[in-house]
Design an enzyme around this catalytic site. Structure first.
Site, PDB file in Angstrom:
ATOM      1  N   CYS A  35      43.799  70.120   6.675  1.00 28.48           N
ATOM      2  CA  CYS A  35      42.446  69.648   6.338  1.00 28.48           C
ATOM      3  C   CYS A  35      41.329  70.498   6.932  1.00 28.48           C
ATOM      4  O   CYS A  35      40.167  70.341   6.557  1.00 28.48           O
ATOM      5  CB  CYS A  35      42.271  68.218   6.827  1.00 28.48           C
ATOM      6  SG  CYS A  35      42.483  68.107   8.614  1.00 28.48           S
ATOM      7  N   ASP A  37      40.335  70.338  10.103  1.00 25.02           N
ATOM      8  CA  ASP A  37      39.744  69.711  11.287  1.00 25.02           C
ATOM      9  C   ASP A  37      40.163  70.469  12.548  1.00 25.02           C
ATOM     10  O   ASP A  37      41.223  71.100  12.577  1.00 25.02           O
ATOM     11  CB  ASP A  37      40.180  68.245  11.388  1.00 25.02           C
ATOM     12  CG  ASP A  37      39.526  67.396  10.309  1.00 25.02           C
ATOM     13  OD1 ASP A  37      38.625  67.909   9.624  1.00 25.02           O
ATOM     14  OD2 ASP A  37      39.925  66.233  10.156  1.00 25.02           O
ATOM     15  N   CYS A 104      47.350  63.816  11.005  1.00 25.17           N
ATOM     16  CA  CYS A 104      46.206  63.827  11.924  1.00 25.17           C
ATOM     17  C   CYS A 104      46.640  63.730  13.386  1.00 25.17           C
ATOM     18  O   CYS A 104      45.857  64.058  14.285  1.00 25.17           O
ATOM     19  CB  CYS A 104      45.254  62.689  11.608  1.00 25.17           C
ATOM     20  SG  CYS A 104      44.722  62.648   9.879  1.00 25.17           S
TER      21      CYS A 104
END
Ligand code: FES
Length: 124
Positions: A35, A37, A104
């Site tokens: 992603c 991040d 995540c």
């Protein structure tokens, strides 16, 4: 927003140990390839133990929550204990993650391990 556990929301809304650390003993920044991040981990280390972990994360609620949860839990751990902390244990610690958010939990585990490696390289 996806259905997150109470623990995720608590750490997301009230993050612990966020912010810069002055002259850390070890640090690392990792980027989630899925992603984009990012998470930076900074460590204060004393007597082969983590005295303090601080972090800066630009990411989704689980990325913030796993950063916060990890920083709270590894305080006082030996470096070996912290290195053995898995993303699965982190995900379990925050009460689980929706299937599409499991990736995540990678940031915190990876950044912590790399910050410890940075410390070991500095003192060797
Ligand atoms: Fe990027 Fe969660 S969506 S770490």
């Amino acid at each position: 927003m996806a259905a997150y556990s109470e623990t995720v929301m608590d750490h997301f809304e009230h993050p612990r140990n966020a912010g810069e650390m002055d002259a850390p003993d070890g640090e690392a920044t990792v980027r989630n390839p899925v992603c984009g991040d990012r998470m930076q981990v900074m460590l204060r280390i004393a007597d082969d133990r983590i005295a303090k972990m601080q972090w800066l994360t630009r990411g989704c609620p689980p990325a913030i929550a796993t950063s916060s949860w990890t920083s709270e839990h590894v305080e006082g751990w030996t470096l070996a204990e912290a290195e053995a902390l898995t993303r699965e244990a982190i995900a379990e610690g925050i009460g689980g993650l929706p299937r599409d958010k499991v990736h995540c939990s990678v940031l915190a585990a990876d950044a912590l391990r790399k910050a410890i490696a940075d410390y070991r390289a500095r003192v060797s």
